[in-house]
Design a protein around this motif. Sequence first.
Motif, PDB file in Angstrom:
ATOM      1  N   HIS A 296      -2.415  13.155 -27.499  1.00  0.00           N
ATOM      2  CA  HIS A 296      -2.955  14.494 -27.685  1.00  0.00           C
ATOM      3  C   HIS A 296      -4.447  14.489 -27.401  1.00  0.00           C
ATOM      4  O   HIS A 296      -5.154  13.524 -27.696  1.00  0.00           O
ATOM      5  N   CYS A 297      -4.915  15.569 -26.847  1.00  0.00           N
ATOM      6  CA  CYS A 297      -6.335  15.752 -26.551  1.00  0.00           C
ATOM      7  C   CYS A 297      -7.117  15.748 -27.866  1.00  0.00           C
ATOM      8  O   CYS A 297      -6.714  16.387 -28.842  1.00  0.00           O
ATOM      9  N   HIS A 298      -8.235  15.042 -27.904  1.00  0.00           N
ATOM     10  CA  HIS A 298      -9.027  14.964 -29.139  1.00  0.00           C
ATOM     11  C   HIS A 298      -9.838  16.236 -29.384  1.00  0.00           C
ATOM     12  O   HIS A 298     -10.253  16.496 -30.504  1.00  0.00           O
ATOM     13  N   VAL A 299     -10.055  17.040 -28.358  1.00  0.00           N
ATOM     14  CA  VAL A 299     -10.834  18.269 -28.506  1.00  0.00           C
ATOM     15  C   VAL A 299      -9.986  19.375 -29.116  1.00  0.00           C
ATOM     16  O   VAL A 299     -10.357  20.008 -30.101  1.00  0.00           O
ATOM     17  N   CYS A 300      -8.813  19.622 -28.522  1.00  0.00           N
ATOM     18  CA  CYS A 300      -7.963  20.727 -28.988  1.00  0.00           C
ATOM     19  C   CYS A 300      -6.840  20.256 -29.914  1.00  0.00           C
ATOM     20  O   CYS A 300      -6.055  21.067 -30.384  1.00  0.00           O
ATOM     21  N   LYS A 301      -6.733  18.971 -30.162  1.00  0.00           N
ATOM     22  CA  LYS A 301      -5.712  18.381 -31.043  1.00  0.00           C
ATOM     23  C   LYS A 301      -4.289  18.670 -30.549  1.00  0.00           C
ATOM     24  O   LYS A 301      -3.372  18.857 -31.326  1.00  0.00           O
ATOM     25  N   GLY A 302      -4.121  18.757 -29.206  1.00  0.00           N
ATOM     26  CA  GLY A 302      -2.803  18.964 -28.619  1.00  0.00           C
ATOM     27  C   GLY A 302      -2.364  20.409 -28.555  1.00  0.00           C
ATOM     28  O   GLY A 302      -1.257  20.696 -28.127  1.00  0.00           O
ATOM     29  N   LYS A 303      -3.223  21.350 -28.944  1.00  0.00           N
ATOM     30  CA  LYS A 303      -2.849  22.765 -28.950  1.00  0.00           C
ATOM     31  C   LYS A 303      -3.082  23.444 -27.602  1.00  0.00           C
ATOM     32  O   LYS A 303      -2.613  24.553 -27.388  1.00  0.00           O
ATOM     33  N   ALA A 304      -3.849  22.859 -26.707  1.00  0.00           N
ATOM     34  CA  ALA A 304      -4.170  23.370 -25.377  1.00  0.00           C
ATOM     35  C   ALA A 304      -5.189  24.504 -25.403  1.00  0.00           C
ATOM     36  O   ALA A 304      -5.561  25.000 -24.361  1.00  0.00           O
ATOM     37  N   VAL A 305      -5.606  24.940 -26.566  1.00  0.00           N
ATOM     38  CA  VAL A 305      -6.625  25.985 -26.666  1.00  0.00           C
ATOM     39  C   VAL A 305      -7.654  25.581 -27.725  1.00  0.00           C
ATOM     40  O   VAL A 305      -7.348  24.835 -28.644  1.00  0.00           O
ATOM     41  N   VAL A 306      -8.866  26.082 -27.548  1.00  0.00           N
ATOM     42  CA  VAL A 306      -9.928  25.886 -28.536  1.00  0.00           C
ATOM     43  C   VAL A 306     -10.414  27.256 -28.979  1.00  0.00           C
ATOM     44  O   VAL A 306     -10.304  28.234 -28.243  1.00  0.00           O
ATOM     45  N   MET A 307     -10.940  27.327 -30.161  1.00  0.00           N
ATOM     46  CA  MET A 307     -11.391  28.602 -30.696  1.00  0.00           C
ATOM     47  C   MET A 307     -12.777  28.923 -30.155  1.00  0.00           C
ATOM     48  O   MET A 307     -13.714  28.143 -30.311  1.00  0.00           O
ATOM     49  N   GLY A 308     -12.892  30.066 -29.508  1.00  0.00           N
ATOM     50  CA  GLY A 308     -14.185  30.572 -29.062  1.00  0.00           C
ATOM     51  C   GLY A 308     -14.821  31.329 -30.217  1.00  0.00           C
ATOM     52  O   GLY A 308     -14.421  31.203 -31.375  1.00  0.00           O
ATOM     53  N   VAL A 309     -15.797  32.137 -29.922  1.00  0.00           N
ATOM     54  CA  VAL A 309     -16.450  32.919 -30.962  1.00  0.00           C
ATOM     55  C   VAL A 309     -15.491  33.955 -31.537  1.00  0.00           C
ATOM     56  O   VAL A 309     -15.375  34.123 -32.743  1.00  0.00           O
ATOM     57  N   PHE A 310     -14.781  34.649 -30.658  1.00  0.00           N
ATOM     58  CA  PHE A 310     -13.893  35.709 -31.120  1.00  0.00           C
ATOM     59  C   PHE A 310     -12.415  35.478 -30.802  1.00  0.00           C
ATOM     60  O   PHE A 310     -11.554  36.105 -31.394  1.00  0.00           O
TER      61      PHE A 310
ATOM     62  N   HIS B 194       0.841  -1.189   0.000  1.00  0.00           N
ATOM     63  CA  HIS B 194       0.000   0.000   0.000  1.00  0.00           C
ATOM     64  C   HIS B 194       0.882   1.246   0.000  1.00  0.00           C
ATOM     65  O   HIS B 194       2.085   1.177   0.196  1.00  0.00           O
ATOM     66  N   GLY B 195       0.251   2.398  -0.238  1.00  0.00           N
ATOM     67  CA  GLY B 195       0.984   3.661  -0.258  1.00  0.00           C
ATOM     68  C   GLY B 195       1.462   4.001  -1.661  1.00  0.00           C
ATOM     69  O   GLY B 195       1.277   3.233  -2.609  1.00  0.00           O
ATOM     70  N   PRO B 196       2.078   5.163  -1.799  1.00  0.00           N
ATOM     71  CA  PRO B 196       2.554   5.567  -3.131  1.00  0.00           C
ATOM     72  C   PRO B 196       3.729   4.718  -3.595  1.00  0.00           C
ATOM     73  O   PRO B 196       4.438   4.100  -2.789  1.00  0.00           O
ATOM     74  N   ALA B 197       3.925   4.685  -4.876  1.00  0.00           N
ATOM     75  CA  ALA B 197       5.021   3.904  -5.450  1.00  0.00           C
ATOM     76  C   ALA B 197       6.356   4.528  -5.082  1.00  0.00           C
ATOM     77  O   ALA B 197       6.459   5.729  -4.821  1.00  0.00           O
ATOM     78  N   PHE B 198       7.401   3.721  -5.042  1.00  0.00           N
ATOM     79  CA  PHE B 198       8.729   4.218  -4.720  1.00  0.00           C
ATOM     80  C   PHE B 198       9.273   5.090  -5.841  1.00  0.00           C
ATOM     81  O   PHE B 198       9.996   6.038  -5.601  1.00  0.00           O
ATOM     82  N   LYS B 199       8.955   4.757  -7.058  1.00  0.00           N
ATOM     83  CA  LYS B 199       9.407   5.525  -8.219  1.00  0.00           C
ATOM     84  C   LYS B 199       8.209   5.896  -9.069  1.00  0.00           C
ATOM     85  O   LYS B 199       7.295   5.100  -9.257  1.00  0.00           O
ATOM     86  N   ALA B 200       8.249   7.119  -9.608  1.00  0.00           N
ATOM     87  CA  ALA B 200       7.194   7.553 -10.525  1.00  0.00           C
ATOM     88  C   ALA B 200       7.438   6.908 -11.887  1.00  0.00           C
ATOM     89  O   ALA B 200       8.553   6.937 -12.396  1.00  0.00           O
ATOM     90  N   LYS B 201       6.416   6.343 -12.462  1.00  0.00           N
ATOM     91  CA  LYS B 201       6.529   5.704 -13.770  1.00  0.00           C
ATOM     92  C   LYS B 201       5.743   6.522 -14.787  1.00  0.00           C
ATOM     93  O   LYS B 201       4.657   7.016 -14.492  1.00  0.00           O
ATOM     94  N   PRO B 202       6.288   6.656 -15.997  1.00  0.00           N
ATOM     95  CA  PRO B 202       5.567   7.423 -17.020  1.00  0.00           C
ATOM     96  C   PRO B 202       4.254   6.746 -17.406  1.00  0.00           C
ATOM     97  O   PRO B 202       4.168   5.529 -17.518  1.00  0.00           O
ATOM     98  N   ILE B 203       3.224   7.550 -17.574  1.00  0.00           N
ATOM     99  CA  ILE B 203       1.919   7.094 -18.052  1.00  0.00           C
ATOM    100  C   ILE B 203       1.868   7.413 -19.540  1.00  0.00           C
ATOM    101  O   ILE B 203       2.352   8.455 -19.981  1.00  0.00           O
ATOM    102  N   ASP B 204       1.280   6.521 -20.321  1.00  0.00           N
ATOM    103  CA  ASP B 204       1.126   6.789 -21.745  1.00  0.00           C
ATOM    104  C   ASP B 204       0.168   7.957 -21.936  1.00  0.00           C
ATOM    105  O   ASP B 204      -0.943   7.960 -21.407  1.00  0.00           O
TER     106      ASP B 204
ATOM    107  N   SER C 113      -4.779  11.028 -20.898  1.00  0.00           N
ATOM    108  CA  SER C 113      -4.347   9.647 -20.715  1.00  0.00           C
ATOM    109  C   SER C 113      -4.644   8.845 -21.977  1.00  0.00           C
ATOM    110  O   SER C 113      -5.739   8.924 -22.527  1.00  0.00           O
ATOM    111  N   ALA C 114      -3.676   8.077 -22.434  1.00  0.00           N
ATOM    112  CA  ALA C 114      -3.873   7.272 -23.643  1.00  0.00           C
ATOM    113  C   ALA C 114      -4.844   6.120 -23.382  1.00  0.00           C
ATOM    114  O   ALA C 114      -5.541   5.679 -24.291  1.00  0.00           O
ATOM    115  N   ASP C 115      -4.907   5.637 -22.146  1.00  0.00           N
ATOM    116  CA  ASP C 115      -5.779   4.509 -21.827  1.00  0.00           C
ATOM    117  C   ASP C 115      -7.246   4.923 -21.742  1.00  0.00           C
ATOM    118  O   ASP C 115      -8.109   4.298 -22.351  1.00  0.00           O
TER     119      ASP C 115
END
Length: 108
Positions: free
Chosen positions: A19-33, A6-16, A48-50
């Motif tokens: 890119h976000c399907h909404v913003c296509k990896g750009k981190a922003v979406v186009m509003g009206v203006f 139990h408890g947190p892992a001893f080492k951090a492991k990378p998660i797969d 998360s890829a999973d």
Amino acid sequence: MTGKSHGPAFKAKPIDLKHCHVCKGKAVVMGVFHELPCAACHASGWVSADTGEALPPEVLVTQLGLLLNIYQQRLIASGEALRKAWGTDRNYQEGNRLGAGGTNYTGD
């Protein structure tokens, strides 16, 4: 005891991540203006890829830091391989025609 139960892992492991399907990896979406931060990925461009869900910000920061370290190590390793292939002795072995009258110039 054979392992951690139990408890947190001893080492951090990378998660797969993907890119976000909404913003296509750009981190922003186009509003009206104007562009707005993407709510689907917490304005990071990564999910998360999973599951396809946004990671909590504290987990996301850790994962991006781990990925950055991995890519930097790969870049350094490839740079060292190039340095070995293009060693400094190469300047002295081949003529580069940069000197006076087209002779070899080494900068010494």
